[in-house]
Design a protein around this motif. Structure first.
Motif, PDB file in Angstrom:
ATOM      1  N   LYS A 172     -93.124   1.376  -1.605  1.00 28.08           N
ATOM      2  CA  LYS A 172     -92.787  -0.040  -1.436  1.00 28.08           C
ATOM      3  C   LYS A 172     -91.282  -0.283  -1.461  1.00 28.08           C
ATOM      4  N   THR A 173     -90.620   0.126  -2.546  1.00 29.21           N
ATOM      5  CA  THR A 173     -89.206  -0.216  -2.696  1.00 29.21           C
ATOM      6  C   THR A 173     -88.352   0.402  -1.604  1.00 29.21           C
ATOM      7  N   LEU A 174     -88.557   1.677  -1.313  1.00 27.47           N
ATOM      8  CA  LEU A 174     -87.706   2.323  -0.311  1.00 27.47           C
ATOM      9  C   LEU A 174     -87.988   1.804   1.091  1.00 27.47           C
ATOM     10  N   ARG A 175     -89.176   1.283   1.318  1.00 25.85           N
ATOM     11  CA  ARG A 175     -89.414   0.608   2.603  1.00 25.85           C
ATOM     12  C   ARG A 175     -88.557  -0.656   2.688  1.00 25.85           C
ATOM     13  N   ILE A 176     -88.478  -1.406   1.594  1.00 24.44           N
ATOM     14  CA  ILE A 176     -87.639  -2.602   1.579  1.00 24.44           C
ATOM     15  C   ILE A 176     -86.174  -2.215   1.794  1.00 24.44           C
ATOM     16  N   VAL A 177     -85.748  -1.137   1.153  1.00 17.39           N
ATOM     17  CA  VAL A 177     -84.386  -0.632   1.361  1.00 17.39           C
ATOM     18  C   VAL A 177     -84.153  -0.326   2.834  1.00 17.39           C
ATOM     19  N   ALA A 178     -85.095   0.401   3.444  1.00 18.90           N
ATOM     20  CA  ALA A 178     -84.955   0.783   4.847  1.00 18.90           C
ATOM     21  C   ALA A 178     -84.870  -0.429   5.764  1.00 18.90           C
ATOM     22  N   GLU A 179     -85.577  -1.481   5.419  1.00 20.02           N
ATOM     23  CA  GLU A 179     -85.636  -2.655   6.290  1.00 20.02           C
ATOM     24  C   GLU A 179     -84.462  -3.597   6.100  1.00 20.02           C
ATOM     25  N   HIS A 180     -83.891  -3.653   4.878  1.00 21.08           N
ATOM     26  CA  HIS A 180     -82.939  -4.720   4.592  1.00 21.08           C
ATOM     27  C   HIS A 180     -81.605  -4.290   3.988  1.00 21.08           C
TER      28      HIS A 180
END
Length: 272
Positions: A172-180
């Protein structure tokens, strides 16, 4: 993750166990010393030491820092998404960005944000604590709203406000990092960074974003552990943060790391 990016030093002036005058003076001294970024944190009570010791709120303080400083970047390490409506966060960030712009230049605000974790803050201020999953989901939902609000505000921010996100959860968190994120505050050991960066790249491919310029950030800790700093540097870390607490706000560790920064950057420049 451009390795030619210069080393920068961020200092978290923890807003605890000190009068505000000491915090203000410390921020000015850090700017004079040449620190790159100054952070506070977004909590309502001290995180260690006397449980009910002196403490100040983060965003109000950021407005003062925006006005009193001239060069240094600043932000919160990190904002708690749970405490404020997403559109309000965007407007606050935009306003502080403009306050910090001097002599027609760009603002200097860095929007560090996260899902929140300190239960006492939630309980005493009347926010629903929820679960790690619900808080991360709320953060994922807030960031698109923040970006959309930045695009609607008049006047717009003076620059594309850098977004800093901390955490290491791969699903979850690293997906948010990747997106934003423009800056990933990694919270991991040097030997873990390569794997986490690979996870971020895979998520970035899925969401269709280029993360080649993502800055990797990590904490130096209170000890002068040069070996760990060198290992973090070798792993790609380029923003190094050190925390200092009231009442004394000892700047000697900061001076050490600023000298280390200058030496690393000089060596990199000579090799280029």
């Amino acid at each position: 993750m451009r390795l030619e990016t210069p080393v920068r030093i961020g200092v978290q002036v923890q807003p605890q166990h000190a009068e505000y005058s000491a915090i203000r003076d410390t921020v000015l001294r850090l700017e004079d010393l040449g620190a790159d970024i100054v952070f506070n944190w977004d909590h309502f009570f001290p995180l260690y030491g006397e449980r009910d010791g002196l403490h100040f709120e983060a965003w109000t303080m950021l407005g003062a820092w925006a006005e009193q400083t001239e060069r240094i970047e600043f932000g919160t390490l990190v904002n708690c998404n749970s405490y404020r409506n997403a559109d309000l966060q965007a407007d606050m960030a935009r306003t502080i960005d403009h306050i910090s712009a001097k002599n027609g230049g760009e603002g200097r605000f860095v929007f560090g944000t996260g899902a929140g974790w300190f239960e006492r803050d939630y309980d005493e201020y009347g926010y629903e604590f929820g679960t790690p999953g619900t808080r991360i989901k709320a953060l994922a939902g807030a960031l698109p709203r923040i970006r959309e609000r930045w695009a609607k505000l008049n006047p717009a921010p003076t620059r594309e406000i850098p977004i800093m996100i901390g955490g290491k959860g791969e699903q979850k968190t690293l997906r948010i990092v990747a997106e934003h994120a423009d800056i990933w505050h990694s919270f991991v050991q040097p030997d873990e960074i390569a794997h986490k960066v690979d996870v971020i790249r895979r998520w970035a491919d899925e969401v269709g974003r280029d993360v080649s310029s993502l800055t990797i950030s990590n904490e130096l800790g209170r000890d002068r552990d040069d070996d760990r700093a060198e290992a973090l540097y070798a792993a790609g870390t380029r923003l190094f943060t050190v925390g200092i607490s009231g009442p004394g706000y000892d700047l000697e560790p900061v001076k050490h790391w600023l000298a280390w920064r200058d030496a690393k950057n000089a060596l990199a420049a000579s090799a280029a």
